[in-house]
Write a protein that holds these residues in place. Structure first.
Motif, mmCIF file in Angstrom:
data_model
loop_
_atom_site.group_PDB
_atom_site.id
_atom_site.type_symbol
_atom_site.label_atom_id
_atom_site.label_comp_id
_atom_site.label_asym_id
_atom_site.label_seq_id
_atom_site.Cartn_x
_atom_site.Cartn_y
_atom_site.Cartn_z
ATOM 1 N N TYR A 92 0.822 -1.203 0.000
ATOM 2 C CA TYR A 92 0.000 0.000 0.000
ATOM 3 C C TYR A 92 0.863 1.262 0.000
ATOM 4 C CZ TYR A 92 -2.940 3.810 1.559
ATOM 5 O OH TYR A 92 -3.567 5.025 1.642
ATOM 6 N N TYR A 127 -4.294 -0.638 -6.670
ATOM 7 C CA TYR A 127 -4.590 -1.756 -5.790
ATOM 8 C C TYR A 127 -3.264 -2.322 -5.277
ATOM 9 C CZ TYR A 127 -8.746 -1.418 -8.810
ATOM 10 O OH TYR A 127 -9.817 -0.957 -9.518
ATOM 11 N N GLN A 160 -4.680 -7.701 -2.222
ATOM 12 C CA GLN A 160 -6.127 -7.527 -2.151
ATOM 13 C C GLN A 160 -6.851 -8.726 -2.734
ATOM 14 O OE1 GLN A 160 -6.075 -3.036 -3.490
ATOM 15 N NE2 GLN A 160 -8.160 -3.575 -2.903
ATOM 16 N N GLU A 161 -8.037 -8.984 -2.196
ATOM 17 C CA GLU A 161 -8.878 -10.044 -2.758
ATOM 18 C C GLU A 161 -9.238 -9.683 -4.196
ATOM 19 O OE1 GLU A 161 -9.854 -12.926 -1.613
ATOM 20 O OE2 GLU A 161 -8.914 -12.729 0.365
ATOM 21 N N ASP A 205 -12.688 -8.267 -4.858
ATOM 22 C CA ASP A 205 -12.880 -6.848 -4.549
ATOM 23 C C ASP A 205 -12.383 -5.967 -5.694
ATOM 24 O OD1 ASP A 205 -13.915 -7.537 -2.092
ATOM 25 O OD2 ASP A 205 -12.010 -7.315 -1.035
#
Length: 552
Positions: free
Chosen positions: A12, A38, A42-43, A46
């Motif tokens: 991030y 992203y 992350q999933e 999502d």
């Protein structure tokens, strides 16, 4: 109609400068160009949902070795939920074999090859401005029915013509900002993609200064220059370093990747005057083996590197990060051990032990048979063995790397390591033995707390009778309290009960705040740890030996 520029970062805290640069260059379409960042953690569901709900008609992915598998997995399902969308990609992971990528990913419309600013603007003209054709856009490889077509190569862009990409910093809170003042590299290291681009270009210094002032005025925590060899042109580097020194406001840190053997007296003299923490330097040594350096076409003078690194280190104001690469030609296990020890002796703040990655488009890929290089078939294409280094030895180096990360690069064992190094044949031997202990005990694959790392190290050292375990324990306690005022004392710390009265009296007389800590060690020293005054390079609290007994 909308175009979405999608970045999938490793963490991030990272940002992707490419997507912001593309949108800035296509500024006339800014309202129709979306950016989504992203992370690869992350999933995917999502991310799929977010891409779907964006309403974008064209989605462009920025592709690197750390995210290509993630992006390919997204592209397996995106056409099912966005059947009318066009999918494009760019970046080093798709630029060097675009035809193969298009064959492997049937839903991909096309690929932007190389630098993307002008290419993306023309794609935006096509999709958003309804002008032109794909065949008329330089620097792309695209699909037309059952044919794959490559257009004419695009010339490198004039760097000063690129607009500033960071006018709005709202998306960069608590994140690293990346900035470039040059593109290309004058050197020809065979493992590096930067050596492929010989069009070395510099951004106007007037523009650079204006843009750096923007970051300084807004107190951006860190700006990381992505120039491949920042100091390859002395006048350019000197102007920038002088400017940030003269306009420093005590907050922003600037990161530079440099060749330390190119530093001259003027640059070094300026560095001596810089605020502690103003800049940090990443220095690629890679190897000290002359045969290795010759084989990879790397021109570096290690004696000059040593001189520069030692001088900078002596000033105590600049964080230095030195890199080594395992798996290079002519570098066997013992040769790498020598490279490690020589670089470790320079005491960098961090020593990055990396492993060769055989990148698409690099000259190293053409030499794999010549050097017996075996590497992973999928990204990150990391070395598995060479004519000089077996896979078994690479695994041993991986363990050493893990120990170096935990016990050296963390900066949490500074005084402990300084004491221990004298009891081992060399620094490499210490980390090698510690890694072997971790493996034998089954600790390698487990997650450990910071305090548990100290306990394991103490367990490892119990077999070394020539050293003093009491001294080790005191060094560990010193290192622990350097970083923070511990909520609970470690089991190996000296009991402070007999000193409580003196400590309490001293704190009251000197008005020592509760946030500070006083520790009495086995040799009788009493040390005050002040966390309101931290070292900007190490984040360690300030220490001071105190006399708990007045003049007695």
């Amino acid at each position: 109609m909308k175009i979405l520029l999608a970045a999938c970062n490793a963490k991030y805290i990272h940002s992707n400068p490419a997507v912001y640069a593309l949108r800035a260059y296509a500024g006339k379409y800014r309202e129709q160009i979306l950016i989504r960042e992203y992370t690869i953690n992350q999933e995917k569901d999502d991310v799929l949902r977010d891409l779907y709900e964006s309403g974008a008609d064209v989605i462009c992915f920025s592709c690197y070795i750390w995210n290509i598998s993630y992006i390919r997995a997204l592209l397996e399902d995106l056409p099912k939920i966005l059947p009318g969308a066009a999918f494009w990609a760019g970046g080093p992971e798709v630029s060097f074999d675009p035809e193969q990528v298009l064959k492997a990913v049937p839903c991909m419309t096309g690929i932007m090859v190389g630098e993307g600013e002008e290419t993306f603007l023309e794609l935006a003209d096509l999709y958003l401005g309804e002008k032109g054709t794909l065949a008329g856009i330089k620097g792309i490889v695209y699909r037309e029915k059952d044919r794959i077509i490559r257009t004419e190569r695009r010339n490198p862009v004039e760097l000063s013509s690129l607009p500033f990409a960071y006018e709005d910093l709202s998306d960069f809170k608590n994140r690293i900002i990346y900035y470039e003042s040059s593109r290309g590299c004058p050197f020809s290291c065979s493992y590096c993609l930067s050596s492929v681009d010989k069009a070395l270009r510099f951004r106007s210094l007037d523009l650079v200064k204006k843009e750096l002032q923007f970051f300084i005025d807004r107190q951006v925590p860190q700006v990381k220059f992505v120039d491949r060899t920042f100091n390859c042109r002395h006048s350019h580097a000197m102007e920038i370093w002088r400017y940030i020194t003269e306009h420093d406001r005590g907050v922003t840190n600037f990161h530079f990747e440099i060749s330390a053997d190119l530093l001259n007296e003027e640059e070094l003299a300026l560095m001596e005057k810089m605020r502690p923490g103003l800049i940090q330097l990443e220095i690629g040594v890679q190897s000290v083996n002359p045969g290795t350096l010759q084989a990879i076409s790397r021109k570096a003078d290690f004696e000059k590197i040593k001189t520069s690194v030692k001088r900078i280190h002596s000033c105590g104001n600049i964080h230095q990060h030195l890199d080594l690469i395992a798996g290079l030609p002519y570098e066997d296990y013992e040769s790498f051990r020598d490279s490690f020890n020589q670089v470790y002796a320079l005491k960098p703040h961090q020593l990055q032990l990396g492993f060769l990655k055989v990148l698409k488009g690099s000259r190293m890929m053409e030499c794999t048979e010549k050097y017996g290089i075996l590497y992973k078939s999928s990204e990150p294409y990391e070395v598995l063995g060479t004519s000089w280094l077996s896979y078994k030895e690479i695994l041993k180096l991986k363990t050493v790397e893990s120990m170096v990360e935990v016990y050296y690069n963390s900066g949490q064992f500074q005084y402990t390591l300084a004491y221990l190094e004298r009891f081992f044949s060399d620094a490499f031997g210490f980390f090698e033995a510690l890694g072997r202990f971790y493996k034998e005990k089954g600790y390698l694959t487990l997650s450990h707390s910071r305090l548990r790392r100290y306990e394991i190290l103490l367990e490892f050292l119990t077999g070394y009778r020539e050293l003093s375990l009491d001294k080790v324990k005191d060094c560990m306690v010193y290192d622990l309290y350097l970083r923070e005022n511990l909520k609970s004392r470690p089991s190996f710390a000296l009991c402070q009960r007999e000193y409580e009265k003196e400590i309490w009296t001293y704190r009251k007389e000197k008005k020592i705040p509760k946030t500070a800590h006083i520790e009495v060690f086995r040799d009788g020293r009493a040390v005050l740890f002040d966390y309101t005054k931290r070292n900007p390079l190490t984040n360690n609290g300030k220490t001071e030996e105190v006399n708990l007994y007045g003049n007695v």
